[in-house]
Design a protein around this motif. Structure first.
Motif, PDB file in Angstrom:
ATOM      1  N   MET A   1       0.835  -1.201   0.000  1.00  0.00           N
ATOM      2  CA  MET A   1       0.000   0.000   0.000  1.00  0.00           C
ATOM      3  C   MET A   1       0.862   1.240   0.000  1.00  0.00           C
ATOM      4  O   MET A   1       0.430   2.284  -0.474  1.00  0.00           O
ATOM      5  N   ALA A   2       2.081   1.135   0.528  1.00  0.00           N
ATOM      6  CA  ALA A   2       2.967   2.291   0.615  1.00  0.00           C
ATOM      7  C   ALA A   2       3.367   2.775  -0.745  1.00  0.00           C
ATOM      8  O   ALA A   2       3.712   3.930  -0.914  1.00  0.00           O
ATOM      9  N   ASN A   3       3.292   1.785  -1.741  1.00  0.00           N
ATOM     10  CA  ASN A   3       3.744   2.158  -3.081  1.00  0.00           C
ATOM     11  C   ASN A   3       2.632   2.793  -3.896  1.00  0.00           C
ATOM     12  O   ASN A   3       2.866   3.234  -5.016  1.00  0.00           O
ATOM     13  N   ARG A   4       1.421   2.857  -3.326  1.00  0.00           N
ATOM     14  CA  ARG A   4       0.317   3.425  -4.105  1.00  0.00           C
ATOM     15  C   ARG A   4       0.397   4.959  -4.079  1.00  0.00           C
ATOM     16  O   ARG A   4       0.775   5.577  -3.097  1.00  0.00           O
ATOM     17  N   ALA A   5       0.007   5.565  -5.233  1.00  0.00           N
ATOM     18  CA  ALA A   5       0.064   7.040  -5.354  1.00  0.00           C
ATOM     19  C   ALA A   5      -1.204   7.645  -4.804  1.00  0.00           C
ATOM     20  O   ALA A   5      -2.185   7.819  -5.506  1.00  0.00           O
ATOM     21  N   VAL A   6      -1.182   8.063  -3.480  1.00  0.00           N
ATOM     22  CA  VAL A   6      -2.343   8.689  -2.815  1.00  0.00           C
ATOM     23  C   VAL A   6      -1.858   9.980  -2.168  1.00  0.00           C
ATOM     24  O   VAL A   6      -0.681  10.108  -1.778  1.00  0.00           O
ATOM     25  N   ARG A   8      -1.064  12.850   0.485  1.00  0.00           N
ATOM     26  CA  ARG A   8      -0.687  12.805   1.901  1.00  0.00           C
ATOM     27  C   ARG A   8      -1.259  14.052   2.576  1.00  0.00           C
ATOM     28  O   ARG A   8      -1.195  15.152   2.038  1.00  0.00           O
ATOM     29  N   GLU A   9      -1.745  13.888   3.790  1.00  0.00           N
ATOM     30  CA  GLU A   9      -2.375  15.008   4.513  1.00  0.00           C
ATOM     31  C   GLU A   9      -1.347  16.017   5.028  1.00  0.00           C
ATOM     32  O   GLU A   9      -1.647  17.201   5.224  1.00  0.00           O
ATOM     33  N   ASP A  10      -0.135  15.482   5.225  1.00  0.00           N
ATOM     34  CA  ASP A  10       0.857  16.379   5.783  1.00  0.00           C
ATOM     35  C   ASP A  10       1.525  17.208   4.703  1.00  0.00           C
ATOM     36  O   ASP A  10       2.404  17.999   4.968  1.00  0.00           O
ATOM     37  N   LEU A  11       1.106  16.983   3.449  1.00  0.00           N
ATOM     38  CA  LEU A  11       1.710  17.738   2.353  1.00  0.00           C
ATOM     39  C   LEU A  11       0.656  18.643   1.730  1.00  0.00           C
ATOM     40  O   LEU A  11      -0.531  18.320   1.759  1.00  0.00           O
ATOM     41  N   THR A  12       1.207  19.679   1.126  1.00  0.00           N
ATOM     42  CA  THR A  12       0.304  20.606   0.457  1.00  0.00           C
ATOM     43  C   THR A  12      -0.115  19.985  -0.831  1.00  0.00           C
ATOM     44  O   THR A  12       0.430  18.979  -1.281  1.00  0.00           O
ATOM     45  N   ASP A  13      -1.070  20.560  -1.445  1.00  0.00           N
ATOM     46  CA  ASP A  13      -1.566  20.048  -2.726  1.00  0.00           C
ATOM     47  C   ASP A  13      -0.476  20.096  -3.782  1.00  0.00           C
ATOM     48  O   ASP A  13      -0.324  19.176  -4.573  1.00  0.00           O
ATOM     49  N   GLU A  14       0.300  21.160  -3.722  1.00  0.00           N
ATOM     50  CA  GLU A  14       1.370  21.275  -4.709  1.00  0.00           C
ATOM     51  C   GLU A  14       2.412  20.199  -4.503  1.00  0.00           C
ATOM     52  O   GLU A  14       2.914  19.589  -5.438  1.00  0.00           O
ATOM     53  N   GLU A  15       2.697  19.909  -3.195  1.00  0.00           N
ATOM     54  CA  GLU A  15       3.688  18.878  -2.876  1.00  0.00           C
ATOM     55  C   GLU A  15       3.142  17.514  -3.259  1.00  0.00           C
ATOM     56  O   GLU A  15       3.869  16.654  -3.779  1.00  0.00           O
ATOM     57  N   ASN A  16       1.859  17.310  -2.983  1.00  0.00           N
ATOM     58  CA  ASN A  16       1.253  16.037  -3.376  1.00  0.00           C
ATOM     59  C   ASN A  16       1.278  15.861  -4.877  1.00  0.00           C
ATOM     60  O   ASN A  16       1.528  14.748  -5.393  1.00  0.00           O
ATOM     61  N   LEU A  17       1.033  16.852  -5.671  1.00  0.00           N
ATOM     62  CA  LEU A  17       1.054  16.766  -7.132  1.00  0.00           C
ATOM     63  C   LEU A  17       2.447  16.401  -7.639  1.00  0.00           C
ATOM     64  O   LEU A  17       2.637  15.536  -8.514  1.00  0.00           O
ATOM     65  N   LEU A  24       4.460   8.557 -10.939  1.00  0.00           N
ATOM     66  CA  LEU A  24       3.953   8.193 -12.260  1.00  0.00           C
ATOM     67  C   LEU A  24       5.109   7.866 -13.192  1.00  0.00           C
ATOM     68  O   LEU A  24       5.077   6.895 -13.953  1.00  0.00           O
ATOM     69  N   HIS A  25       6.138   8.701 -13.091  1.00  0.00           N
ATOM     70  CA  HIS A  25       7.329   8.406 -13.929  1.00  0.00           C
ATOM     71  C   HIS A  25       7.931   7.053 -13.569  1.00  0.00           C
ATOM     72  O   HIS A  25       8.345   6.282 -14.448  1.00  0.00           O
ATOM     73  N   ASP A  26       7.982   6.745 -12.262  1.00  0.00           N
ATOM     74  CA  ASP A  26       8.530   5.443 -11.845  1.00  0.00           C
ATOM     75  C   ASP A  26       7.701   4.297 -12.403  1.00  0.00           C
ATOM     76  O   ASP A  26       8.240   3.271 -12.879  1.00  0.00           O
ATOM     77  N   LEU A  27       6.410   4.484 -12.306  1.00  0.00           N
ATOM     78  CA  LEU A  27       5.529   3.434 -12.827  1.00  0.00           C
ATOM     79  C   LEU A  27       5.688   3.275 -14.332  1.00  0.00           C
ATOM     80  O   LEU A  27       5.668   2.147 -14.856  1.00  0.00           O
TER      81      LEU A  27
END
Length: 620
Positions: A1-6, A8-17, A24-27
């Motif tokens: 589950m850690a590898n899924r792209a979801v 994070r609440e502790d990050l800003t939207d920009e950081e999450n993007l 996505l590039h890794d995948l």
């Protein structure tokens, strides 16, 4: 589950993007790598599929080739067997199974020595390496002869050729086996053709000579004797001429059977010529056995035998020589056996004769005589003598008989009785006869040149001369070369010519009669002339044998016989001459029979040519 792209609440939207873009590039990289691996797997799978298909195809081709090879091997008439280095069978073709009456279960795993016996090498030292553990390499490259034994116990002669092949350092051996039964039969038949007479199935001359040498060698080792019996059939030519060659062949086969029945199986019977046979008796301990064999053969072959519906009567003469009593080798033994055979024939045929030294001395004398006679013909050592024939009534000359003498180089003047018989045996008589004809005709020419009226000179001829194809030509040539007419020549024939209807005898005599040459029968009255046949001969004179004349004055039938001959001649319009008149009393007796003429010592002995001409001059 850690590898899924979801997010994070502790990050800003920009950081999450930003974080999601990295993921996505890794995948995408992972997907690309997976796709690359998938493509490689597909290519590998395709390559493996192609390789598998090629392998299957090659395997099928190999199986097809193997089937073709096996089909070819099975079609080969020779047996082909593959064995390992120890001689154990690994495979075989159908012919091998057929030859050995076997199958794979019995043959595969068996050792070569179980069904091949007696291997040897025809070209090299005999080899016996076919036992288990033997070295197969010792047999490679050689043509081997052996006996093949089938599983049912039957055997046949075989030839074997072995070759070696190495696979991965392991030797394998291929044995090509051929059944040579028919070849051996053909070889045996060829040997029979070479060593045995085809008509009688007896040994031929070549085999006879080989067996005689072997018999002598064994006799030396065993201190034994060998007896050689040589024989031929009496009157065999007469059988062929009168009954035909098929009957002659049957007679030869019958003779062969008689000979085989007369000896032991260990002895040898051979046909060495047309009607000539030989017998080799080995280990002869009792001389009586030789006599018994010879007597049995002579007695059996003297009896008439029915052949192809004809009763054939023949006989045989046998000559016997013994090793080592008579000879030291095979050639000498045969030579002495021939002499003994000749002696048996001389004694009247239908008998057997052992060789002895007296016989050899006589034979040497005959060889010397024959050689001297041939030289005498070339050197013209013969001389002619002449004895007059006179009329009984007034003593006037009727003619003269030409008589030959031989002036031998040693100075002796030999009479006809010393050489004529031998000349007839050897065939020299024909050359001597031509000489006498020419010499007599030349002498008659001299008489004519002195002014004498035609007076025939009488020349004796032998039966062999008359039978010779050139007889008539020899007479005409002598007349032409001497330059005289046929009225100057008279031919005297022996009485037995009257019985000989062969060799065109009658036609030859008729030719001479038409030519104008007179014919006379010599020594008439003691032979076996057929009176009926005598009428057919163009004869003009009968010469009464001197033995009748010598006994005319003695009590007995000789005078009556002489008178009867004279009367017979008169009835046939023949002239008659009495031979051997030596006394006046004999001459008076001859005159009383009314015989035409006389000849004998009372009037003149035979005279040399010059002396005879002087005698003629005195008679004038």
């Amino acid at each position: 589950m850690a590898n899924r792209a979801v997010p994070r609440e502790d990050l800003t939207d920009e950081e999450n993007l930003h974080h999601m873009q990295i993921r996505l590039h890794d995948l995408e990289d992972i997907v690309a790598r997976v796709e690359d691996r998938a493509a490689g797997s597909m290519a590998l799978a395709e390559e493996l599929a192609r390789a598998k298909a090629e392998l299957i195809s090659q395997r099928r081709r190999a199986e097809d080739n193997a089937r073709k090879i096996n089909s070819i091997l099975d079609a080969v008439i020779d047996g082909i067997i593959s064995v390992n280095a120890d001689g154990v069978v690994e495979s075989a073709n159908a012919s091998a199974y057929r030859m050995l009456n076997s199958n794979a279960r019995k043959l595969i795993g068996a050792h070569l020595s179980q069904f091949l016996r007696g291997l040897d090498n025809r070209d090299c030292t005999p080899c016996s390496t076919t036992s288990p553990g033997g070295d197969m390499n010792a047999l490679v490259g050689r043509r081997l002869s052996c006996t093949a034994k089938a599983t049912d116990g039957a055997s046949f002669p075989a030839e074997l050729v072995i070759s070696r092949t190495s696979f991965s350092g392991t030797d394998s051996f291929t044995c090509v086996m051929r059944d040579v039964t028919e070849q051996r039969k053909a070889e045996q038949e060829i040997q029979k053709l070479a060593l045995y007479d085809q008509l009688t199935r007896l040994s031929n001359r070549y085999e006879f000579e080989a067996r005689l040498k072997t018999a002598i060698t064994l006799a030396d080792r065993q201190d034994a004797s060998v007896a050689l019996l040589l024989l031929d059939l009496d009157n065999f030519k007469h059988v062929n001429d009168n009954y035909g060659h098929p009957v002659g062949d049957e007679l030869l086969q019958y003779t062969a059977q008689v000979l085989l029945e007369s000896v032991r199986e260990s002895d040898t019977v051979a046909r060495i010529g047309g009607d000539e046979f030989a017998i080799i008796l080995i280990n002869v301990e009792d001389p009586l056995r030789i006599r018994q064999v010879a007597e049995r053969i002579v007695n059996k072959l003297s009896q008439p035998v029915l052949l192809d519906g004809s009763l054939v009567h023949t006989g045989t003469s046998v000559g016997i020589s013994i090793y080592p009593r008579d000879a030291t080798d095979s050639k000498e033994l045969v030579r002495l056996g021939d002499k003994a055979l000749y002696e048996a024939k001389t004694q009247g045929r239908g008998t057997f004769q052992y060789y002895d030294e007296v016989m050899d001395a006589r034979a040497r004398g005959e060889r010397i005589l024959e050689n001297d006679l041939r030289l005498a013909v070339v050197r013209e050592e013969f001389e002619m003598f002449f004895q007059p024939q006179l009329r009984s009534v007034d003593g006037g000359i009727l003619g003269a008989e030409a008589l030959i003498r031989w002036r031998h180089p040693d100075g002796e003047l030999k009479m006809p009785g010393q050489f004529i018989v031998h000349a007839e045996k050897t065939g020299i008589i024909n050359d001597i006869g031509k000489y006498v004809l020419l010499a007599a005709c030349r002498e008659a020419r001299r008489w004519r040149d002195t002014g004498m009226a035609p007076m025939p000179v009488a020349v004796n001829v032998s039966p062999s001369q008359v039978k010779d194809d050139g007889f008539v030509a020899a007479v005409t040539d002598a007349l032409e070369e001497a330059g005289i007419g046929p009225e100057w020549l008279e031919i005297e024939l022996t009485e037995n010519i009257a019985l000989d209807t062969g060799a065109g005898v009658l036609e030859k005599l008729n030719q001479l009669d038409r030519l104008g040459v007179r014919l006379a029968i010599d020594d008439f009255g003691t032979g076996y002339a057929s009176l009926a046949y005598l009428r057919k001969l163009p004869v003009r004179k009968l010469k009464i044998d001197q033995t009748l004349i010598a006994n005319m004055l003695q009590p007995g039938p000789d005078y009556a016989i002489t008178e009867a001959i004279v009367n017979l001649g008169r009835s046939l319009n023949f002239t008659s001459i009495a031979e051997g008149v030596e006394t006046t009393a004999q001459a008076d007796a001859v005159r009383r029979t009314l015989c035409s003429g006389m000849q004998g010592f009372l009037f003149s002995r035979p005279l040399a040519a010059d002396d005879f001409r002087d005698w003629l001059a005195g008679q004038k």
